[in-house]
Design an enzyme around this catalytic site. Sequence first.
Site, PDB file in Angstrom:
ATOM      1  N   ASP A  15       0.806  -1.224   0.000  1.00 30.17           N
ATOM      2  CA  ASP A  15       0.000   0.000   0.000  1.00 30.17           C
ATOM      3  C   ASP A  15       0.836   1.270   0.000  1.00 30.17           C
ATOM      4  O   ASP A  15       0.404   2.313   0.507  1.00 30.17           O
ATOM      5  CB  ASP A  15      -0.965   0.021   1.206  1.00 30.17           C
ATOM      6  CG  ASP A  15      -1.876  -1.182   1.220  1.00 30.17           C
ATOM      7  OD1 ASP A  15      -2.206  -1.679   0.126  1.00 30.17           O
ATOM      8  OD2 ASP A  15      -2.261  -1.620   2.317  1.00 30.17           O
ATOM      9  N   LYS A  71       1.844   2.218  -5.132  1.00 27.39           N
ATOM     10  CA  LYS A  71       2.384   1.687  -6.384  1.00 27.39           C
ATOM     11  C   LYS A  71       1.463   2.001  -7.565  1.00 27.39           C
ATOM     12  O   LYS A  71       1.924   2.432  -8.624  1.00 27.39           O
ATOM     13  CB  LYS A  71       2.571   0.157  -6.269  1.00 27.39           C
ATOM     14  CG  LYS A  71       3.530  -0.253  -5.165  1.00 27.39           C
ATOM     15  CD  LYS A  71       3.585  -1.756  -4.989  1.00 27.39           C
ATOM     16  CE  LYS A  71       2.338  -2.360  -4.386  1.00 27.39           C
ATOM     17  NZ  LYS A  71       2.046  -1.990  -3.008  1.00 27.39           N
ATOM     18  N   GLY A  84      -4.623  -4.185  -3.754  1.00 26.13           N
ATOM     19  CA  GLY A  84      -5.606  -3.143  -4.052  1.00 26.13           C
ATOM     20  C   GLY A  84      -4.809  -1.917  -4.451  1.00 26.13           C
ATOM     21  O   GLY A  84      -4.144  -1.313  -3.612  1.00 26.13           O
ATOM     22  N   HIS A  85      -4.792  -1.598  -5.734  1.00 23.96           N
ATOM     23  CA  HIS A  85      -3.980  -0.482  -6.235  1.00 23.96           C
ATOM     24  C   HIS A  85      -4.896   0.667  -6.634  1.00 23.96           C
ATOM     25  O   HIS A  85      -5.737   0.510  -7.521  1.00 23.96           O
ATOM     26  CB  HIS A  85      -3.108  -0.943  -7.411  1.00 23.96           C
ATOM     27  CG  HIS A  85      -2.070  -1.955  -7.012  1.00 23.96           C
ATOM     28  ND1 HIS A  85      -1.149  -2.482  -7.875  1.00 23.96           N
ATOM     29  CD2 HIS A  85      -1.792  -2.513  -5.805  1.00 23.96           C
ATOM     30  CE1 HIS A  85      -0.364  -3.332  -7.221  1.00 23.96           C
ATOM     31  NE2 HIS A  85      -0.749  -3.367  -5.962  1.00 23.96           N
ATOM     32  N   GLN A 101       1.906  -6.056  -3.232  1.00 22.44           N
ATOM     33  CA  GLN A 101       2.357  -6.177  -1.841  1.00 22.44           C
ATOM     34  C   GLN A 101       3.639  -5.353  -1.644  1.00 22.44           C
ATOM     35  O   GLN A 101       3.831  -4.370  -2.335  1.00 22.44           O
ATOM     36  CB  GLN A 101       2.575  -7.646  -1.429  1.00 22.44           C
ATOM     37  CG  GLN A 101       1.291  -8.466  -1.302  1.00 22.44           C
ATOM     38  CD  GLN A 101       0.672  -8.860  -2.615  1.00 22.44           C
ATOM     39  OE1 GLN A 101       1.295  -9.526  -3.424  1.00 22.44           O
ATOM     40  NE2 GLN A 101      -0.563  -8.477  -2.845  1.00 22.44           N
TER      41      GLN A 101
HETATM   42  P1  GDP Z   1      -0.786   0.407  -3.568  1.00 21.84           P
HETATM   43  O1  GDP Z   1      -1.374  -0.877  -3.103  1.00 21.84           O
HETATM   44  O2  GDP Z   1       0.691   0.476  -3.331  1.00 21.84           O
HETATM   45  O3  GDP Z   1      -1.128   0.772  -4.985  1.00 21.84           O
HETATM   46  O4  GDP Z   1      -1.412   1.548  -2.631  1.00 21.84           O
HETATM   47  P2  GDP Z   1      -2.960   1.658  -2.177  1.00 21.84           P
HETATM   48  O5  GDP Z   1      -3.763   2.130  -3.309  1.00 21.84           O
HETATM   49  O6  GDP Z   1      -3.395   0.421  -1.472  1.00 21.84           O
HETATM   50  O7  GDP Z   1      -2.834   2.738  -1.027  1.00 21.84           O
HETATM   51  C1  GDP Z   1      -2.324   4.001  -1.253  1.00 21.84           C
HETATM   52  C2  GDP Z   1      -3.396   5.026  -0.853  1.00 21.84           C
HETATM   53  O8  GDP Z   1      -2.809   6.291  -0.727  1.00 21.84           O
HETATM   54  C3  GDP Z   1      -4.497   5.182  -1.886  1.00 21.84           C
HETATM   55  O9  GDP Z   1      -5.695   5.514  -1.240  1.00 21.84           O
HETATM   56  C4  GDP Z   1      -3.998   6.345  -2.734  1.00 21.84           C
HETATM   57  O10 GDP Z   1      -5.049   7.050  -3.377  1.00 21.84           O
HETATM   58  C5  GDP Z   1      -3.367   7.197  -1.682  1.00 21.84           C
HETATM   59  N1  GDP Z   1      -2.226   8.013  -2.101  1.00 21.84           N
HETATM   60  C6  GDP Z   1      -1.248   7.728  -2.996  1.00 21.84           C
HETATM   61  N2  GDP Z   1      -0.323   8.717  -3.007  1.00 21.84           N
HETATM   62  C7  GDP Z   1      -0.722   9.628  -2.102  1.00 21.84           C
HETATM   63  C8  GDP Z   1      -0.179  10.870  -1.640  1.00 21.84           C
HETATM   64  O11 GDP Z   1       0.888  11.316  -2.036  1.00 21.84           O
HETATM   65  N3  GDP Z   1      -0.884  11.524  -0.667  1.00 21.84           N
HETATM   66  C9  GDP Z   1      -2.055  11.067  -0.182  1.00 21.84           C
HETATM   67  N4  GDP Z   1      -2.666  11.776   0.769  1.00 21.84           N
HETATM   68  N5  GDP Z   1      -2.594   9.903  -0.591  1.00 21.84           N
HETATM   69  C10 GDP Z   1      -1.926   9.201  -1.539  1.00 21.84           C
HETATM   70  P1  IMO Z   2      -0.927  -4.132  -2.280  1.00 22.67           P
HETATM   71  O1  IMO Z   2      -0.490  -4.666  -3.621  1.00 22.67           O
HETATM   72  C1  IMO Z   2      -0.929  -4.567   2.053  1.00 22.67           C
HETATM   73  C2  IMO Z   2      -1.028  -8.640   3.665  1.00 22.67           C
HETATM   74  C3  IMO Z   2      -2.282  -9.076   4.384  1.00 22.67           C
HETATM   75  C4  IMO Z   2      -1.696 -10.081   5.350  1.00 22.67           C
HETATM   76  C5  IMO Z   2      -0.597 -10.744   4.542  1.00 22.67           C
HETATM   77  C6  IMO Z   2      -1.001 -12.045   3.883  1.00 22.67           C
HETATM   78  O2  IMO Z   2      -2.225  -3.416  -2.326  1.00 22.67           O
HETATM   79  O3  IMO Z   2       0.171  -3.340  -1.647  1.00 22.67           O
HETATM   80  P2  IMO Z   2      -2.577 -12.751   1.869  1.00 22.67           P
HETATM   81  O4  IMO Z   2      -3.973 -12.329   1.522  1.00 22.67           O
HETATM   82  O5  IMO Z   2      -1.570 -12.436   0.835  1.00 22.67           O
HETATM   83  O6  IMO Z   2      -2.523 -14.170   2.341  1.00 22.67           O
HETATM   84  O7  IMO Z   2      -2.207 -11.865   3.174  1.00 22.67           O
HETATM   85  O8  IMO Z   2      -0.230  -9.804   3.544  1.00 22.67           O
HETATM   86  N1  IMO Z   2      -1.265  -8.123   2.289  1.00 22.67           N
HETATM   87  C7  IMO Z   2      -1.185  -6.839   1.954  1.00 22.67           C
HETATM   88  N2  IMO Z   2      -0.987  -5.736   2.709  1.00 22.67           N
HETATM   89  N3  IMO Z   2      -1.056  -4.441   0.717  1.00 22.67           N
HETATM   90  C8  IMO Z   2      -1.229  -5.534  -0.059  1.00 22.67           C
HETATM   91  O9  IMO Z   2      -1.215  -5.468  -1.412  1.00 22.67           O
HETATM   92  C9  IMO Z   2      -1.348  -6.801   0.553  1.00 22.67           C
HETATM   93  N4  IMO Z   2      -1.549  -8.052   0.108  1.00 22.67           N
HETATM   94  C10 IMO Z   2      -1.484  -8.859   1.176  1.00 22.67           C
HETATM   95  O10 IMO Z   2      -2.898  -8.000   5.039  1.00 22.67           O
HETATM   96  O11 IMO Z   2      -1.089  -9.406   6.436  1.00 22.67           O
HETATM   97 MG    MG Z   3      -2.898  -1.567  -1.814  1.00 19.38          MG
END
Ligand code: GDP
Ligand code: IMO
Ligand code: MG
Length: 423
Positions: A13, A16, A40-41, A223
């Site tokens: 998270d 990416k 979840g991207h 991840q």
């Molecule tokens: P990913 O899994 O690495 O793609 O990241 P996620 O989407 O799970 O989580 C990143 C969260 O931070 C999302 O809700 C994005 O919209 C948000 N986000 C990304 N960059 C920024 C930033 O620079 N500032 C803020 N406030 N939110 C951001």
């Molecule tokens: P993105 O791509 C954050 C965590 C879960 C759990 C562990 C194992 O959005 O960054 P799993 O479902 O793979 O068996 O879970 O890994 N986890 C993540 N945490 N971002 C993710 O993906 C994750 N995918 C799995 O919360 O601790």
């Molecule tokens: Mg994510």
Amino acid sequence: MKVDVLLGLQWGDEGKGKIVDVLTPEYDIIARFQGGPNAGHTLEFEGIKHVLHTIPSGIFHSNVINLVGNGVVIDPVIFKAELDKLAPFNIDFSKRLYISKKAHLILPSHRLLDAASENAKGKNKIGSTLKGIGPTYMDKTGRNGLRVGDIFSPNFKEKYNALVEKHIGMLKHYEGFEYDIKAQEAAWMEGIEVLRKLHAVDSEHFLNKALLEGKKVLAEGAQGTMLDIDFGTYPFVTSSNTVTAGTCTGLGIAPTRIGKVIGIFKAYCTRVGSGPFPTELDDEVGEAIRKEGREFGATTGRPRRCGWIDLVQMRYAIMINGVTELSMMKADVLSIFDKIYACTHYLVDGEKVTDFPFDVNDLNFTPVYEEIPGWNCDLTQLDDYSVAPNELKKYVSYLEEQLQVPIRVVSVGPDRKQTLSNA
Ligand code: GDP
Ligand code: IMO
Ligand code: MG
């Protein structure tokens, strides 16, 4: 041509999805190499927020091919739901979305096994997203799995039934665990029908030919490094190699083909699910970061645990991945603080430790922090790094010095436009 890699350096998270979307215009192909719908991207532009789970984050750009590589595990139900959500955007999937025939399928019974296993673990549970990731990769390495290529075989249904039978046998070991596989089968088979209509390819051949033709490829990680099956905080990890090496096995790319490695990190740190987190702030400061950063999971909605940046952990991740440049995300979230902190090393039984230890759980250790002046002003309207507050620039320089890798991008909000270049 080389394959550039973009991946998370913390516990997932990091942001990416946003940076892949920002960089996509520079590439011809965006390829996911591991993980599955546990990811979840999030992408935000033109006032709309999109969350992708299996589909690569380049899907909104025309003339770019998005490839789901052999290292990915696919749940046809979630995949179909993702495609349905994209329907209003008139994306021509036949031209833009390819799937590896070697990618493994998540069955409804994999999801049940994930849930049963987590239930049985009680307070030791991994905190899995319950998407069936662990059991599917177990069947892959156990040589029992079903792959996308199998859905075109005349005896696909028999193969499916045989694997489900095996899973039913395994589920018997979980006393009291109730389930109804049949209830989930119709939706799964509908998802398989949708997959059959998509472009299934021998992706390793497709990609290597594209590279020979001079096409530019960006590999999108899921991840984060600390969730890697080998190098993460085992057993509180996911079941795939999330690191640069995973690109080679997850796409069929030789190590000599790897070009830039772009490491994504938050200006602080978060983790969702169970497991060690050395700099976790289980107090009102952590709560303030969670609130300001809207730190709730994009896949499960669970609150993310929050803490300061951990430079021991970051140096470790940079080493394992061979990171050549960094993107620092969510700098705007730290605007609420007068002072911010970075963990420079740990004290383990009074001794200074700078190498990430084998088992952070069992150790009597204290993270040691350096205090850094905050910028304490709104960054979200900034569109030029050169006029950024001095304190932010000093934090960036401090991290570059500590990590010995340039920070090329500073992100100041979730929108595509809130991205500053420090090239
Ligand atoms: P990913 O899994 O690495 O793609 O990241 P996620 O989407 O799970 O989580 C990143 C969260 O931070 C999302 O809700 C994005 O919209 C948000 N986000 C990304 N960059 C920024 C930033 O620079 N500032 C803020 N406030 N939110 C951001
Ligand atoms: P993105 O791509 C954050 C965590 C879960 C759990 C562990 C194992 O959005 O960054 P799993 O479902 O793979 O068996 O879970 O890994 N986890 C993540 N945490 N971002 C993710 O993906 C994750 N995918 C799995 O919360 O601790
Ligand atoms: Mg994510």
